[in-house]
Design an enzyme around this catalytic site. Structure first.
Site, short mmCIF file in Angstrom:
data_model
loop_
_atom_site.label_atom_id
_atom_site.label_comp_id
_atom_site.label_asym_id
_atom_site.label_seq_id
_atom_site.Cartn_x
_atom_site.Cartn_y
_atom_site.Cartn_z
N ARG A 51 -58.31 58.53 49.09
CA ARG A 51 -57.57 57.66 48.65
C ARG A 51 -56.34 58.12 48.19
O ARG A 51 -55.14 57.81 48.06
CB ARG A 51 -58.14 56.63 47.34
CG ARG A 51 -57.38 55.90 46.52
CD ARG A 51 -57.87 54.83 45.91
NE ARG A 51 -59.22 55.05 45.29
CZ ARG A 51 -59.36 55.85 44.24
NH1 ARG A 51 -58.35 56.49 43.67
NH2 ARG A 51 -60.66 56.22 43.78
N TYR A 103 -39.62 36.17 51.19
CA TYR A 103 -41.22 35.75 52.03
C TYR A 103 -42.10 35.35 51.21
O TYR A 103 -42.37 35.48 49.96
CB TYR A 103 -41.67 37.26 52.28
CG TYR A 103 -42.95 37.29 52.84
CD1 TYR A 103 -43.01 36.83 54.57
CD2 TYR A 103 -44.07 37.68 52.55
CE1 TYR A 103 -44.38 36.94 54.80
CE2 TYR A 103 -45.30 37.72 52.94
CZ TYR A 103 -45.43 37.19 54.26
OH TYR A 103 -46.66 36.90 54.90
N ASP A 175 -36.64 44.57 50.90
CA ASP A 175 -37.67 44.28 51.95
C ASP A 175 -36.86 44.58 53.37
O ASP A 175 -36.03 43.78 53.69
CB ASP A 175 -38.38 42.85 51.79
CG ASP A 175 -39.44 42.75 52.80
OD1 ASP A 175 -39.25 43.39 53.94
OD2 ASP A 175 -40.44 41.93 52.66
N LYS A 200 -45.24 44.35 61.33
CA LYS A 200 -44.03 43.59 62.05
C LYS A 200 -43.60 44.58 63.20
O LYS A 200 -44.26 45.17 64.08
CB LYS A 200 -43.10 42.99 61.12
CG LYS A 200 -43.56 42.19 60.18
CD LYS A 200 -44.46 40.85 60.39
CE LYS A 200 -45.41 40.27 59.34
NZ LYS A 200 -44.65 39.89 58.26
C1 LIG Z 1 -45.22 39.77 56.86
C2 LIG Z 1 -44.21 40.09 55.75
C3 LIG Z 1 -44.45 40.52 54.38
C4 LIG Z 1 -45.85 40.80 54.21
O1 LIG Z 1 -46.55 41.72 55.20
P1 LIG Z 1 -47.99 41.77 55.26
O2 LIG Z 1 -48.23 42.87 56.21
O3 LIG Z 1 -48.45 40.46 56.07
O4 LIG Z 1 -48.71 41.66 54.09
C5 LIG Z 1 -43.47 41.03 53.53
N1 LIG Z 1 -42.24 40.56 54.04
C6 LIG Z 1 -41.71 40.21 55.19
C7 LIG Z 1 -40.40 39.95 55.35
C8 LIG Z 1 -42.68 39.88 55.96
O5 LIG Z 1 -42.16 39.51 57.28
#
Ligand SMILES: *Cc1c(COP(=O)(O)O)cnc(C)c1O
Length: 394
Positions: A51, A103, A175, A200
């Site tokens: 961890r 998001y 983000d 993504k």
């Molecule tokens: C998918 C997404 C998240 C969340 O990520 P996870 O891996 O699904 O927890 C946060 N911000 C954006 C812009 C996203 O597309």
């Protein structure tokens, strides 16, 4: 092995993890060990418990830190784990300013969870610097950006927000999921914490859930590392390896998908049955100039608006190539319906207020041949009832 003068494309492959120093392996070894033997009772080794640190996860953490131009990268079990852990930098009584079309999962943690811990928030149109300035309070500790935003692809002036934040002694989070460091490196614009859903584009194959955080300031890096270790939502080693593998092809994937996205955006914006197209690569997009200034491209996600729910239903039922699903940034094109998917956590009136209407669809463009994609959408749009643009609900 690393050299900061190489181009981003080359850095994707020639990083610290290129060759394992012990064995010469050219693929990062997956260290399935939760604990590490200490050879000396007086002096412990670099790793003790997984961890707190694991060489496979660390390879990914170093790679993303270098790609974003930071000093420290941290890998989490999901994008939401990365985002939630970053919010643990806040304390009771603090206030956070958030971009309004954030998001859906981030909206949920801010409104449902942080509120219970006495952390306040205000949603603002982050593209309007005056509005942002007017909403900053004495207890504002974080300004949270997402640019381009989800799902309306609104572009925030990163430097404008960073200047406001610095003048008011607060941190900035961004983000960067939609663009990745291939196209946008927020730390270079002065952002404090870059966050990713590596689920993504970074991994790119719809086969892993992962999150990343990157910072430039070492002291902030130490604080975030302590929170990562304390909260414990770390990325597993198999998944870290999958993200590392995906990263190697990020440049070619994004380049190809972006090219196709631009063609599709032009096609859709000229189509009589499409009311509106949201894509920062279109010269008439309100954020076009800002995007060109602060990023190396508009990315591979676009949204478009049809007349109403019936039109959406007809299109979704007739289009053949994209999968109809949540998520984005994969080799296959993904068509999603924000009202019922990514933004289902948002109450309908909040959605409408933000322009996330019942006619809105989001498309993440994959690696299919673009002419096939255009043909597919053309044929599916053909099935929609004729609506005069004036009659459609704006
Ligand atoms: C998918 C997404 C998240 C969340 O990520 P996870 O891996 O699904 O927890 C946060 N911000 C954006 C812009 C996203 O597309």
């Amino acid at each position: 092995m690393s050299n900061h003068d190489w181009s981003f494309q080359t850095k994707l492959l020639h990083n610290e993890a290129k060759v394992d120093t012990g064995t010469g392996a050219v693929s990062v070894p997956i260290h399935h060990s939760s604990t590490f033997h200490q050879f000396n009772v007086d002096e412990f080794g670099k790793y003790d418990y997984a961890r707190s640190g694991n060489p496979t996860r660390e390879a990914l953490e170093q790679a993303i830190a270098e790609l974003e131009g930071g000093t420290r990268g941290l890998a989490f079990s999901s994008g939401m784990a990365a985002i939630s852990t970053a919010f643990l930098l806040l304390s009771q009584g603090d206030h956070v300013l958030v971009t309004e079309d954030v998001y859906g999962g981030t909206f949920r943690i801010i409104t449902d969870v942080l509120t219970r811990f006495g952390i306040e928030h205000t949603f603002v149109d982050m593209t309007d610097l005056h509005q942002v300035a007017s909403e900053i309070r004495p207890n504002t500790k974080v300004i949270y950006m997402e640019t381009p935003s989800n799902p309306l692809l609104k572009v925030t002036d990163i430097r404008g927000i960073v200047n406001l934040a610095k003048a008011n002694n607060c941190l900035t989070f961004l983000d960067n999921t939609f663009l990745t460091p291939e196209l946008q490196r927020p730390l270079e614009h002065g952002v404090d914490v870059v966050l990713h859903s590596a689920t993504k584009f970074l991994s790119g194959h719809s086969d892993v859930l992962a999150g990343l955080a990157v910072v430039k300031d070492e002291e902030l890096g130490n604080r975030l590392y302590k929170l990562q270790n304390a909260f414990g939502a770390v990325l597993g080693v198999q998944d870290a390896w999958l993200v590392l593998r995906g990263l190697k092809t990020l440049h070619v994937r994004l380049k190809q998908s972006q090219e196709s996205a631009l063609k599709l955006a032009h096609f859709l914006s000229e189509h009589p049955k499409v009311d509106e197209v949201y894509y920062p690569g279109l010269s008439f997009h309100p954020g076009y100039d800002t995007q060109r200034y602060q990023a190396d491209g508009p990315g591979a996600v676009l949204s478009f608006k049809l007349a109403n729910y019936d039109a959406v239903k007809t299109l979704v039922e007739n289009v053949k190539l994209p999968v109809f699903a949540v998520s984005l940034g994969a080799v296959e094109s993904i068509l999603s319906y924000p009202a019922k998917m990514s933004h289902a956590a948002m109450p309908p009136e909040e959605r409408e207020k933000r322009g996330i209407s019942d006619g809105l669809l989001r498309l993440s463009v994959g690696l299919e041949n673009v002419d096939d994609l255009i043909k597919d959408f053309d044929e599916a749009l053909e099935k929609l009832p004729h609506v005069k643009k004036e009659e459609s609900v704006r």
